[in-house]
Design a protein around this motif. Structure first.
Motif, PDB file in Angstrom:
ATOM      1  N   TYR A   5     -10.466  -1.623  -7.567  1.00 57.85           N
ATOM      2  CA  TYR A   5     -10.548  -1.442  -6.023  1.00 57.85           C
ATOM      3  C   TYR A   5      -9.388  -2.049  -5.242  1.00 57.85           C
ATOM      4  CZ  TYR A   5     -12.614  -2.229  -1.468  1.00 57.85           C
ATOM      5  OH  TYR A   5     -12.794  -2.277  -0.307  1.00 57.85           O
ATOM      6  N   GLU A   6      -8.757  -3.118  -5.557  1.00 59.31           N
ATOM      7  CA  GLU A   6      -7.897  -3.949  -4.899  1.00 59.31           C
ATOM      8  C   GLU A   6      -6.621  -3.144  -4.900  1.00 59.31           C
ATOM      9  OE1 GLU A   6      -8.229  -6.253  -2.775  1.00 59.31           O
ATOM     10  OE2 GLU A   6      -5.993  -6.625  -2.585  1.00 59.31           O
ATOM     11  N   ALA A   7      -6.041  -2.659  -5.865  1.00 62.47           N
ATOM     12  CA  ALA A   7      -4.920  -1.746  -5.861  1.00 62.47           C
ATOM     13  C   ALA A   7      -4.954  -0.567  -4.941  1.00 62.47           C
ATOM     14  CB  ALA A   7      -4.483  -1.389  -7.285  1.00 62.47           C
ATOM     15  N   ARG A   8      -6.104   0.071  -5.202  1.00 62.52           N
ATOM     16  CA  ARG A   8      -6.485   1.142  -4.349  1.00 62.52           C
ATOM     17  C   ARG A   8      -6.265   0.604  -2.812  1.00 62.52           C
ATOM     18  NH1 ARG A   8      -4.772   6.012  -4.051  1.00 62.52           N
ATOM     19  NH2 ARG A   8      -4.976   6.284  -6.275  1.00 62.52           N
ATOM     20  N   ARG A   9      -6.892  -0.173  -2.411  1.00 67.82           N
ATOM     21  CA  ARG A   9      -7.200  -0.679  -1.105  1.00 67.82           C
ATOM     22  C   ARG A   9      -5.790  -1.020  -0.476  1.00 67.82           C
ATOM     23  NH1 ARG A   9      -6.973  -5.550   2.018  1.00 67.82           N
ATOM     24  NH2 ARG A   9      -6.068  -6.598   0.339  1.00 67.82           N
ATOM     25  N   GLN A  10      -4.933  -1.629  -1.534  1.00 66.74           N
ATOM     26  CA  GLN A  10      -3.472  -1.958  -0.916  1.00 66.74           C
ATOM     27  C   GLN A  10      -2.621  -0.642  -0.684  1.00 66.74           C
ATOM     28  OE1 GLN A  10      -1.604  -5.019  -3.298  1.00 66.74           O
ATOM     29  NE2 GLN A  10      -3.476  -6.465  -3.305  1.00 66.74           N
ATOM     30  N   ILE A  11      -2.714   0.204  -1.812  1.00 67.28           N
ATOM     31  CA  ILE A  11      -1.971   1.526  -1.586  1.00 67.28           C
ATOM     32  C   ILE A  11      -2.488   2.151  -0.091  1.00 67.28           C
ATOM     33  CG2 ILE A  11      -1.775   3.906  -2.542  1.00 67.28           C
ATOM     34  CD1 ILE A  11      -2.103   2.372  -5.299  1.00 67.28           C
ATOM     35  N   ASP A  12      -3.679   2.162   0.010  1.00 63.50           N
ATOM     36  CA  ASP A  12      -4.233   2.835   1.467  1.00 63.50           C
ATOM     37  C   ASP A  12      -3.674   2.449   2.611  1.00 63.50           C
ATOM     38  OD1 ASP A  12      -5.511   4.615  -0.015  1.00 63.50           O
ATOM     39  OD2 ASP A  12      -7.652   3.789   0.323  1.00 63.50           O
ATOM     40  N   ILE A  13      -3.608   0.905   2.528  1.00 67.05           N
ATOM     41  CA  ILE A  13      -2.917   0.097   3.709  1.00 67.05           C
ATOM     42  C   ILE A  13      -1.380   0.708   3.814  1.00 67.05           C
ATOM     43  CG2 ILE A  13      -2.243  -1.882   4.663  1.00 67.05           C
ATOM     44  CD1 ILE A  13      -4.840  -3.150   3.420  1.00 67.05           C
ATOM     45  N   LEU A  14      -0.920   0.521   2.705  1.00 67.34           N
ATOM     46  CA  LEU A  14       0.631   0.861   2.720  1.00 67.34           C
ATOM     47  C   LEU A  14       1.143   2.189   3.198  1.00 67.34           C
ATOM     48  CD1 LEU A  14       1.591  -1.350  -0.412  1.00 67.34           C
ATOM     49  CD2 LEU A  14       2.352  -1.947   2.073  1.00 67.34           C
ATOM     50  N   GLU A  15       0.280   3.187   2.626  1.00 64.53           N
ATOM     51  CA  GLU A  15       0.538   4.416   3.083  1.00 64.53           C
ATOM     52  C   GLU A  15       0.158   4.983   4.520  1.00 64.53           C
ATOM     53  OE1 GLU A  15      -1.320   7.003  -0.287  1.00 64.53           O
ATOM     54  OE2 GLU A  15       0.815   7.031  -1.179  1.00 64.53           O
ATOM     55  N   ASP A  16      -0.834   4.084   4.991  1.00 63.80           N
ATOM     56  CA  ASP A  16      -1.144   4.159   6.721  1.00 63.80           C
ATOM     57  C   ASP A  16       0.121   3.509   7.334  1.00 63.80           C
ATOM     58  OD1 ASP A  16      -3.257   5.887   6.097  1.00 63.80           O
ATOM     59  OD2 ASP A  16      -4.579   4.304   6.524  1.00 63.80           O
ATOM     60  N   GLY A  17       1.269   2.854   6.681  1.00 63.08           N
ATOM     61  CA  GLY A  17       2.284   2.434   7.416  1.00 63.08           C
ATOM     62  C   GLY A  17       1.970   0.924   7.574  1.00 63.08           C
ATOM     63  N   GLY A  18       0.651   0.156   7.120  1.00 63.56           N
ATOM     64  CA  GLY A  18       0.400  -1.237   7.159  1.00 63.56           C
ATOM     65  C   GLY A  18       0.964  -2.060   6.292  1.00 63.56           C
ATOM     66  N   LYS A  19       0.889  -3.221   6.461  1.00 59.47           N
ATOM     67  CA  LYS A  19       1.352  -4.196   5.569  1.00 59.47           C
ATOM     68  C   LYS A  19       0.225  -5.200   4.971  1.00 59.47           C
ATOM     69  CE  LYS A  19       3.355  -8.182   8.059  1.00 59.47           C
ATOM     70  NZ  LYS A  19       2.056  -8.977   7.860  1.00 59.47           N
ATOM     71  N   ILE A  20       0.611  -5.793   3.819  1.00 58.22           N
ATOM     72  CA  ILE A  20      -0.211  -6.574   2.914  1.00 58.22           C
ATOM     73  C   ILE A  20      -0.387  -7.945   3.345  1.00 58.22           C
ATOM     74  CG2 ILE A  20      -1.153  -7.022   0.721  1.00 58.22           C
ATOM     75  CD1 ILE A  20      -1.532  -4.274   1.192  1.00 58.22           C
ATOM     76  N   ASP A  21      -1.285  -8.583   3.845  1.00 53.68           N
ATOM     77  CA  ASP A  21      -1.431 -10.010   4.161  1.00 53.68           C
ATOM     78  C   ASP A  21      -1.674 -10.611   2.805  1.00 53.68           C
ATOM     79  OD1 ASP A  21      -0.792  -9.588   6.819  1.00 53.68           O
ATOM     80  OD2 ASP A  21      -3.018  -9.016   7.145  1.00 53.68           O
ATOM     81  N   GLN A  22      -0.810 -11.583   2.382  1.00 52.17           N
ATOM     82  CA  GLN A  22      -1.207 -12.417   1.529  1.00 52.17           C
ATOM     83  C   GLN A  22      -2.597 -13.274   1.634  1.00 52.17           C
ATOM     84  OE1 GLN A  22       1.890 -14.849  -0.386  1.00 52.17           O
ATOM     85  NE2 GLN A  22       0.813 -16.079  -1.679  1.00 52.17           N
ATOM     86  N   GLU A  23      -3.469 -13.020   0.951  1.00 50.38           N
ATOM     87  CA  GLU A  23      -4.716 -13.714   1.062  1.00 50.38           C
ATOM     88  C   GLU A  23      -5.572 -13.854  -0.176  1.00 50.38           C
ATOM     89  OE1 GLU A  23      -6.757 -11.384   3.997  1.00 50.38           O
ATOM     90  OE2 GLU A  23      -6.892  -9.706   2.249  1.00 50.38           O
ATOM     91  N   THR A  24      -6.607 -14.681   0.050  1.00 46.42           N
ATOM     92  CA  THR A  24      -7.334 -15.193  -1.150  1.00 46.42           C
ATOM     93  C   THR A  24      -8.506 -14.139  -0.937  1.00 46.42           C
ATOM     94  OG1 THR A  24      -6.605 -17.135  -1.540  1.00 46.42           O
ATOM     95  CG2 THR A  24      -8.747 -16.811  -2.586  1.00 46.42           C
ATOM     96  N   GLY A  52      10.311  -0.967  -8.499  1.00 46.89           N
ATOM     97  CA  GLY A  52      10.975  -1.491  -7.097  1.00 46.89           C
ATOM     98  C   GLY A  52      10.624  -3.078  -6.967  1.00 46.89           C
ATOM     99  N   GLU A  53      10.970  -3.708  -5.783  1.00 50.62           N
ATOM    100  CA  GLU A  53      10.630  -5.101  -5.532  1.00 50.62           C
ATOM    101  C   GLU A  53       9.243  -5.087  -5.509  1.00 50.62           C
ATOM    102  OE1 GLU A  53      12.939  -7.278  -3.124  1.00 50.62           O
ATOM    103  OE2 GLU A  53      14.350  -6.468  -4.482  1.00 50.62           O
ATOM    104  N   PHE A  54       8.866  -6.644  -6.106  1.00 51.29           N
ATOM    105  CA  PHE A  54       7.641  -6.892  -6.204  1.00 51.29           C
ATOM    106  C   PHE A  54       6.839  -6.949  -4.649  1.00 51.29           C
ATOM    107  CE2 PHE A  54       8.207  -9.410  -9.981  1.00 51.29           C
ATOM    108  CZ  PHE A  54       7.481  -8.502 -10.899  1.00 51.29           C
ATOM    109  N   GLY A  55       5.524  -6.341  -4.549  1.00 47.82           N
ATOM    110  CA  GLY A  55       4.946  -6.411  -3.162  1.00 47.82           C
ATOM    111  C   GLY A  55       4.282  -7.720  -3.204  1.00 47.82           C
ATOM    112  N   THR A  56       3.630  -7.692  -1.746  1.00 48.55           N
ATOM    113  CA  THR A  56       2.548  -9.060  -1.536  1.00 48.55           C
ATOM    114  C   THR A  56       1.570  -8.989  -2.335  1.00 48.55           C
ATOM    115  OG1 THR A  56       3.673  -9.138   0.612  1.00 48.55           O
ATOM    116  CG2 THR A  56       1.678 -10.377   0.476  1.00 48.55           C
ATOM    117  N   ARG A  57       1.113 -10.131  -2.726  1.00 46.65           N
ATOM    118  CA  ARG A  57      -0.070 -10.208  -3.603  1.00 46.65           C
ATOM    119  C   ARG A  57      -1.267 -10.562  -3.097  1.00 46.65           C
ATOM    120  NH1 ARG A  57      -0.253 -15.837  -6.264  1.00 46.65           N
ATOM    121  NH2 ARG A  57       1.430 -16.804  -5.270  1.00 46.65           N
ATOM    122  N   CYS A  58      -2.480 -10.272  -3.542  1.00 41.59           N
ATOM    123  CA  CYS A  58      -3.601 -10.875  -2.932  1.00 41.59           C
ATOM    124  C   CYS A  58      -4.098 -11.567  -4.319  1.00 41.59           C
ATOM    125  CB  CYS A  58      -4.637  -9.862  -2.420  1.00 41.59           C
ATOM    126  SG  CYS A  58      -4.230  -9.336  -0.683  1.00 41.59           S
TER     127      CYS A  58
END
Ligand code: ADP
Ligand code: MG
Length: 493
Positions: A247-266, A224-230
């Motif tokens: 760790y980071e991929a799993r964290r992002q998947i959990d947020i997205l599956e909970d209906g959240g969105k990824i904030d671009q951050e460092t 699919g489309e590229f997602g927001t990166r950290c």
């Protein structure tokens, strides 16, 4: 940057989530310290481990009125690296000021390259074993200065600054977002490091900080489309890179599956907890106010300069790999192991020249590298030389010793040194291929064991027992092929 996806989604790499499959997208920015005697814009030494603030000139300390002068050796090294990455070399590049304020940055800006880097697009090939070869695009390579170092653990209420690193030349190598797993990221870092080491443009020492990576991670529905990166900053080991990505991929998947969105951050990776944590969000990101450094002219060189460097490039890992496969008839896997460093590859070639390639590769990889690893040594301080190992292989090839005896011989040479052929002679380790002598031993064993002879006639696999007896009688020195052949004849099998 054009974010074109060049890769076909590979189900083997998908990550299972509660709502379906996910795919990782990873891009790396590797900072590699250039191997050079002096800094990018000053004559100060770059030697690691010198007393704090002893490698600092007025330029590095940003005294008023000091002017930068480009170090030609660093330019050569950047171009050579670009050639090693099969990348486009830009004959004209521009140094920009990247403005930010931090105690370890006396100038108040870092000299870097922004719009016009010295090296453009390139390509790196990863050997992913049974998953085949993967191509990772290089976006660019640019030159920049390193900053100094703040030290907070020497005094209860003061911090210190060490400017030894200030102004040291770095290459930033930016990949395209072509990496699809933590294993590919690890292999990519290792490959870049091998290429840099072959070229001698960076020592690749991650513990000393000569090579470190900023890792950009996002996840998406497969293809699919590229997602927001950290972006995970300053990772300085391959093991940490793998852990941080997982760790980071799993964290992002959990947020997205909970209906959240990824904030671009460092984010920062904490090696103790194995987790990443937020450092700053995109909103807090610096506005670096890049502009061309007015103290430096555009960096320009002609095609002859590049051609001369290209001509002197050493043979690189990929080319060496393919040559080894062809010249020595060894497997691609064996070749990959043998080319892991230039000195390993040279050692193998010194052993294999004029000998059986496959046999040499087996001995170098299994016995020799295996033994080195066990003793935490490398070829530079190995107790056994290529000539000695070659001597052992010669004795196997001439059937003077069996593979088993060769292992004993290897141990003797490893521990005591000496010429393998001499040792075999002096300790009478030669295998007995003289059929007369073997026949005599077999005759003795047959006449002493009439019951076994009856049995083996009914059950031919019992021949193993006879072989064992002959080997025992010969103290392991009888040539096994000859023993088998003569036994079969004498026992009528
Ligand atoms: P910046 O200057 O903000 O760090 P760049 O455009 O230089 O941004 O990209 C930095 C890195 O991020 C590159 O290695 C690139 O491949 C990677 N990258 C870009 N987009 C993504 C994404 N969606 N997911 C993962 N990595 C990405
Ligand atoms: Mg970045």
């Amino acid at each position: 940057m054009s974010l074109v996806d060049t890769r076909t989604p590979d189900p083997k790499k998908f990550i299972k989530g509660a709502t379906g499959d996910w795919e990782m997208v990873i891009g790396l920015e590797i900072h590699a310290q250039i191997t050079s005697e002096s800094k990018l814009f000053s004559g100060s030494s770059t030697k690691f481990g010198n007393a704090p603030n002893s490698n600092v000139s007025f330029v590095d300390a940003a005294m008023p009125g000091m002017l930068p002068t480009i170090n030609q050796e660093c330019v050569r090294q950047a171009v050579r690296t670009g050639l090693g990455l099969k990348a486009k070399i830009n004959n004209r590049s521009i140094f920009d000021r990247k403005n930010y304020f931090y105690p370890d940055l006396p100038q108040g800006y870092q000299i870097s390259q922004f719009k016009d880097p010295i090296v453009g697009e390139g390509i790196v090939y990863l050997d992913m074993g049974k998953d085949g070869e993967v191509e990772i695009g290089i976006e660019r390579l640019h030159l920049e200065q390193d900053a100094g170092k703040s030290i907070h653990d020497q005094h209860p209420n003061m911090s210190f600054i060490d400017l030894n690193r200030s102004g040291v030349a770095l290459m930033e190598i930016v990949s395209k977002p072509d990496i699809r797993s933590s294993e590919e990221a690890r292999t990519y870092i290792a490959k870049i490091r091998t290429i840099l080491r072959y070229l001698g443009t960076c020592d690749g020492n991650m513990e000393q900080g000569s090579l470190r990576a900023d890792i950009n991670v996002s996840v998406r529905a497969p293809g699919g489309e590229f997602g927001t990166r950290c972006e995970i900053k300053n990772v300085n080991s391959m093991r940490f890179a793998v852990a941080a990505i997982e760790y980071e991929a799993r964290r992002q998947i959990d947020i997205l599956e909970d209906g959240g969105k990824i904030d671009q951050e460092t984010r920062l990776f904490d090696s103790k907890s194995g987790k990443t944590r937020s450092m700053r969000s995109k909103e807090e990101a610096h506005d670096y106010r890049y502009f061309p450094d007015p103290d430096l002219l555009p960096l320009e060189f002609d095609d002859e300069f590049v051609a001369a460097l290209a001509k002197d490039l050493p043979e690189l890992p990929d080319e060496k790999h393919d040559r080894f496969v062809n010249e020595y008839s060894i497997t691609s896997y064996d070749a990959s192991v043998l080319i892991s460093s230039r000195s390993n590859a040279d050692f193998f070639e010194n052993v294999a020249k004029g000998r059986d390639g496959k046999l040499s590769a087996n001995w170098v990889i299994n016995e020799f590298f295996g033994r080195l690893a066990k003793e935490e040594l490398d070829v530079s301080n190995s107790p056994i030389s290529a000539k000695q190992l070659g001597g052992i292989i010669d004795l196997i090839s001439s059937s003077d010793i069996s593979g088993k005896i060769a292992k004993d011989l290897f141990e003797i040479v490893w521990g005591e040194g000496g010429d393998p052929a001499d040792i075999v002679e002096k300790r009478s380790m030669k295998q007995v291929s003289d059929t007369g002598a073997i026949e005599k031993m077999i005759d003795d064993i047959i006449s002493a064991n009439p019951e076994q002879v009856e049995k083996v006639k009914l059950k031919p696999q019992l021949i193993g027992w006879f072989v064992g007896q002959v080997m025992k009688a010969s103290q392991g020195k009888a040539n096994p092929q000859a023993v088998n052949k003569i036994l079969k004849e004498k026992l009528g099998l």
